[in-house]
Motif scaffolding. Structure first.
Motif, PDB file in Angstrom:
ATOM      1  N   THR A   6       0.828  -1.213   0.000  1.00 52.49           N
ATOM      2  CA  THR A   6       0.000   0.000   0.000  1.00 52.49           C
ATOM      3  C   THR A   6       0.864   1.266   0.000  1.00 52.49           C
ATOM      4  OG1 THR A   6      -0.154  -0.173   2.402  1.00 52.49           O
ATOM      5  CG2 THR A   6      -2.021  -1.014   1.129  1.00 52.49           C
ATOM      6  N   VAL A   7       2.097   1.153   0.497  1.00 57.44           N
ATOM      7  CA  VAL A   7       2.982   2.335   0.518  1.00 57.44           C
ATOM      8  C   VAL A   7       3.567   2.578  -0.876  1.00 57.44           C
ATOM      9  CG1 VAL A   7       4.892   3.471   1.702  1.00 57.44           C
ATOM     10  CG2 VAL A   7       3.516   1.792   2.924  1.00 57.44           C
ATOM     11  N   GLU A  15       7.199  11.354  -0.706  1.00 58.75           N
ATOM     12  CA  GLU A  15       7.251  12.080   0.566  1.00 58.75           C
ATOM     13  C   GLU A  15       7.355  11.097   1.739  1.00 58.75           C
ATOM     14  OE1 GLU A  15       7.857  15.058   1.199  1.00 58.75           O
ATOM     15  OE2 GLU A  15       7.548  14.933   3.366  1.00 58.75           O
ATOM     16  N   ILE A  16       6.610   9.988   1.650  1.00 57.67           N
ATOM     17  CA  ILE A  16       6.672   8.977   2.711  1.00 57.67           C
ATOM     18  C   ILE A  16       8.092   8.419   2.796  1.00 57.67           C
ATOM     19  CG2 ILE A  16       5.798   6.724   3.460  1.00 57.67           C
ATOM     20  CD1 ILE A  16       3.160   7.441   1.914  1.00 57.67           C
ATOM     21  N   ASP A  17       8.685   8.122   1.644  1.00 63.82           N
ATOM     22  CA  ASP A  17      10.052   7.593   1.624  1.00 63.82           C
ATOM     23  C   ASP A  17      11.034   8.579   2.250  1.00 63.82           C
ATOM     24  OD1 ASP A  17       9.243   5.237   0.479  1.00 63.82           O
ATOM     25  OD2 ASP A  17       9.944   5.722  -1.555  1.00 63.82           O
ATOM     26  N   ARG A  18      10.867   9.858   1.880  1.00 64.83           N
ATOM     27  CA  ARG A  18      11.766  10.884   2.447  1.00 64.83           C
ATOM     28  C   ARG A  18      11.669  10.894   3.974  1.00 64.83           C
ATOM     29  NH1 ARG A  18      11.146  13.862  -2.286  1.00 64.83           N
ATOM     30  NH2 ARG A  18       9.076  14.569  -1.723  1.00 64.83           N
ATOM     31  N   GLN A  19      10.446  10.793   4.482  1.00 59.93           N
ATOM     32  CA  GLN A  19      10.261  10.848   5.939  1.00 59.93           C
ATOM     33  C   GLN A  19      10.785   9.581   6.610  1.00 59.93           C
ATOM     34  OE1 GLN A  19       7.013  12.800   7.695  1.00 59.93           O
ATOM     35  NE2 GLN A  19       6.368  13.822   5.820  1.00 59.93           N
ATOM     36  N   TYR A  26       7.091   5.076  12.446  1.00 62.47           N
ATOM     37  CA  TYR A  26       6.019   4.457  11.649  1.00 62.47           C
ATOM     38  C   TYR A  26       4.660   4.971  12.071  1.00 62.47           C
ATOM     39  CZ  TYR A  26       9.535   0.941  10.339  1.00 62.47           C
ATOM     40  OH  TYR A  26      10.639   0.306   9.877  1.00 62.47           O
ATOM     41  N   ARG A  27       4.455   5.058  13.397  1.00 61.02           N
ATOM     42  CA  ARG A  27       3.127   5.443  13.902  1.00 61.02           C
ATOM     43  C   ARG A  27       2.706   6.820  13.414  1.00 61.02           C
ATOM     44  NH1 ARG A  27       2.461   4.070  20.009  1.00 61.02           N
ATOM     45  NH2 ARG A  27       2.964   6.271  20.121  1.00 61.02           N
ATOM     46  N   ALA A  28       3.674   7.755  13.433  1.00 65.10           N
ATOM     47  CA  ALA A  28       3.379   9.122  12.988  1.00 65.10           C
ATOM     48  C   ALA A  28       3.041   9.137  11.500  1.00 65.10           C
ATOM     49  CB  ALA A  28       4.564  10.032  13.273  1.00 65.10           C
ATOM     50  N   LEU A  29       3.799   8.370  10.719  1.00 67.92           N
ATOM     51  CA  LEU A  29       3.558   8.322   9.264  1.00 67.92           C
ATOM     52  C   LEU A  29       2.238   7.623   8.963  1.00 67.92           C
ATOM     53  CD1 LEU A  29       7.100   7.475   7.838  1.00 67.92           C
ATOM     54  CD2 LEU A  29       5.889   9.651   7.760  1.00 67.92           C
ATOM     55  N   ALA A  30       1.972   6.549   9.721  1.00 65.79           N
ATOM     56  CA  ALA A  30       0.734   5.788   9.517  1.00 65.79           C
ATOM     57  C   ALA A  30      -0.460   6.716   9.688  1.00 65.79           C
ATOM     58  CB  ALA A  30       0.672   4.624  10.506  1.00 65.79           C
ATOM     59  N   GLU A  31      -0.375   7.531  10.729  1.00 68.04           N
ATOM     60  CA  GLU A  31      -1.477   8.456  11.010  1.00 68.04           C
ATOM     61  C   GLU A  31      -1.585   9.525   9.918  1.00 68.04           C
ATOM     62  OE1 GLU A  31      -2.362  11.345  14.686  1.00 68.04           O
ATOM     63  OE2 GLU A  31      -1.797   9.272  15.207  1.00 68.04           O
ATOM     64  N   GLN A  32      -0.446  10.099   9.554  1.00 71.92           N
ATOM     65  CA  GLN A  32      -0.437  11.199   8.583  1.00 71.92           C
ATOM     66  C   GLN A  32      -0.931  10.766   7.198  1.00 71.92           C
ATOM     67  OE1 GLN A  32       3.367  13.134   8.267  1.00 71.92           O
ATOM     68  NE2 GLN A  32       2.708  14.444   6.569  1.00 71.92           N
ATOM     69  N   PHE A  33      -0.537   9.532   6.792  1.00 68.69           N
ATOM     70  CA  PHE A  33      -0.843   9.132   5.408  1.00 68.69           C
ATOM     71  C   PHE A  33      -1.918   8.050   5.306  1.00 68.69           C
ATOM     72  CE2 PHE A  33       3.448  10.928   5.248  1.00 68.69           C
ATOM     73  CZ  PHE A  33       3.292  11.841   4.206  1.00 68.69           C
ATOM     74  N   GLY A  34      -2.549   7.741   6.422  1.00 74.95           N
ATOM     75  CA  GLY A  34      -3.628   6.752   6.406  1.00 74.95           C
ATOM     76  C   GLY A  34      -3.152   5.351   6.065  1.00 74.95           C
TER      77      GLY A  34
END
Ligand code: ZN
Length: 106
Positions: A6-7, A15-19, A26-34
């Motif tokens: 899904t990623v 942007e996800i890769d950069r972060q 992971y938790r912060a990214l999971a929340e930000q990008f659904g």
């Protein structure tokens, strides 16, 4: 790229890769990008593979530039050697040979 990931398929993957590279949890990214944390964890393997590929391509490009420069230098040295030989300037011809050898050694 994994078709089931899904990623990998996410519109904001760059942007996800950069972060991820920056070390955002992971938790912060999971929340930000659904996304789910486990999907992000699995995706880091795909990211590592993509980075390896990118590095490989960059290495190949650098090598191609270096080879092109060597070709140009080699042509110049050949011309210099031929001119020096034509003019019986053996000292300069010897210098050209020495420089050619240095190109191969380094
Ligand atoms: Zn992925």
């Amino acid at each position: 790229m994994d078709k089931r990931c899904t990623v990998c398929n996410h519109a904001e993957r760059p942007e996800i890769d950069r972060q991820l590279i920056r070390g955002v949890p992971y938790r912060a990214l999971a929340e930000q990008f659904g996304l789910s944390s486990s999907a992000l964890r699995r995706h880091t393997k795909h990211l590592a593979g993509a980075l390896d590929n990118q590095r490989h391509h960059q290495d190949q490009a650098n090598l191609a530039v270096l080879l092109e420069r060597l070709d140009i230098l080699n042509l110049r040295l050949d011309r210099l050697f031929n001119t020096a030989t034509d003019q019986h300037s053996l000292f300069v011809a010897l210098g050209a040979i020495r420089e050619s050898l240095r190109l191969v050694e380094d």
